[in-house]
Design a protein around this motif. Structure first.
Motif, PDB file in Angstrom:
ATOM      1  N   ARG A  52       1.994  -0.210 -13.348  1.00  0.00           N
ATOM      2  CA  ARG A  52       3.031   0.362 -14.212  1.00  0.00           C
ATOM      3  C   ARG A  52       3.607   1.649 -13.631  1.00  0.00           C
ATOM      4  O   ARG A  52       4.755   1.996 -13.892  1.00  0.00           O
ATOM      5  N   GLU A  53       2.826   2.367 -12.838  1.00  0.00           N
ATOM      6  CA  GLU A  53       3.312   3.608 -12.241  1.00  0.00           C
ATOM      7  C   GLU A  53       4.365   3.358 -11.166  1.00  0.00           C
ATOM      8  O   GLU A  53       5.084   4.264 -10.789  1.00  0.00           O
ATOM      9  N   LEU A  54       4.454   2.130 -10.676  1.00  0.00           N
ATOM     10  CA  LEU A  54       5.472   1.793  -9.679  1.00  0.00           C
ATOM     11  C   LEU A  54       6.860   1.648 -10.294  1.00  0.00           C
ATOM     12  O   LEU A  54       7.858   1.733  -9.590  1.00  0.00           O
ATOM     13  N   TYR A  55       6.908   1.442 -11.611  1.00  0.00           N
ATOM     14  CA  TYR A  55       8.192   1.222 -12.272  1.00  0.00           C
ATOM     15  C   TYR A  55       9.136   2.385 -11.984  1.00  0.00           C
ATOM     16  O   TYR A  55       8.817   3.542 -12.215  1.00  0.00           O
ATOM     17  N   GLY A  56      10.285   2.061 -11.459  1.00  0.00           N
ATOM     18  CA  GLY A  56      11.321   3.054 -11.203  1.00  0.00           C
ATOM     19  C   GLY A  56      11.133   3.891  -9.959  1.00  0.00           C
ATOM     20  O   GLY A  56      11.895   4.818  -9.718  1.00  0.00           O
ATOM     21  N   PHE A  57      10.133   3.581  -9.119  1.00  0.00           N
ATOM     22  CA  PHE A  57       9.887   4.447  -7.960  1.00  0.00           C
ATOM     23  C   PHE A  57      10.992   4.353  -6.910  1.00  0.00           C
ATOM     24  O   PHE A  57      11.123   5.233  -6.071  1.00  0.00           O
ATOM     25  N   LEU A  58      11.833   3.309  -6.959  1.00  0.00           N
ATOM     26  CA  LEU A  58      12.954   3.186  -6.022  1.00  0.00           C
ATOM     27  C   LEU A  58      14.245   3.785  -6.582  1.00  0.00           C
ATOM     28  O   LEU A  58      15.223   3.908  -5.858  1.00  0.00           O
ATOM     29  N   LYS A  59      14.239   4.169  -7.841  1.00  0.00           N
ATOM     30  CA  LYS A  59      15.445   4.682  -8.485  1.00  0.00           C
ATOM     31  C   LYS A  59      15.994   5.876  -7.712  1.00  0.00           C
ATOM     32  O   LYS A  59      15.280   6.827  -7.421  1.00  0.00           O
ATOM     33  N   GLY A  60      17.250   5.791  -7.367  1.00  0.00           N
ATOM     34  CA  GLY A  60      17.917   6.874  -6.645  1.00  0.00           C
ATOM     35  C   GLY A  60      17.639   6.904  -5.154  1.00  0.00           C
ATOM     36  O   GLY A  60      18.095   7.794  -4.456  1.00  0.00           O
ATOM     37  N   GLU A  74       7.742  -3.881   1.416  1.00  0.00           N
ATOM     38  CA  GLU A  74       7.398  -2.797   2.343  1.00  0.00           C
ATOM     39  C   GLU A  74       7.347  -1.451   1.611  1.00  0.00           C
ATOM     40  O   GLU A  74       6.436  -0.646   1.817  1.00  0.00           O
ATOM     41  N   ALA A  75       8.304  -1.219   0.722  1.00  0.00           N
ATOM     42  CA  ALA A  75       8.335   0.025  -0.038  1.00  0.00           C
ATOM     43  C   ALA A  75       7.112   0.132  -0.956  1.00  0.00           C
ATOM     44  O   ALA A  75       6.520   1.204  -1.092  1.00  0.00           O
ATOM     45  N   ILE A  76       6.713  -0.986  -1.572  1.00  0.00           N
ATOM     46  CA  ILE A  76       5.526  -0.988  -2.432  1.00  0.00           C
ATOM     47  C   ILE A  76       4.277  -0.683  -1.617  1.00  0.00           C
ATOM     48  O   ILE A  76       3.426   0.105  -2.018  1.00  0.00           O
TER      49      ILE A  76
END
Length: 88
Positions: A52-60, A74-76
């Motif tokens: 759940r902590e990954l949610y939104g980690f790519l935002k912006g 790869e980002a995960i």
């Protein structure tokens, strides 16, 4: 056995080889469990992250570009490594 010296301020500095053995890098935390008979157990503190902590980690971070599945994977993987979850 490694012997460490306690300073007048009650601080101890761990040698580089000890920290490497424990898998501890600069900025990371150490857990110390106090055991009976004046003993202690020292170990590297591990991140306790969740999916759940990954949610939104790519935002912006994508500049509006759509990422491929490979790029997302790869980002995960990189985020997991940075969070310390790949150490276990």
């Amino acid at each position: 056995m490694t012997t460490l010296t306690v300073t007048a301020r009650g601080q101890v500095t761990f040698r580089k080889d000890v920290l490497q053995h424990l898998g501890i890098r600069p900025g990371e935390k150490i857990e110390l469990d106090l055991l009976p008979d004046g003993r202690a157990e020292l170990k590297a503190a591990r991140a306790k992250g969740s999916f759940r902590e990954l949610y939104g980690f790519l935002k912006g971070k994508t500049n509006g570009r759509v990422l491929s599945i490979e790029e997302i994977n790869e980002a995960i993987a990189e985020a997991g490594t940075a969070a310390g979850s790949s150490k276990e």
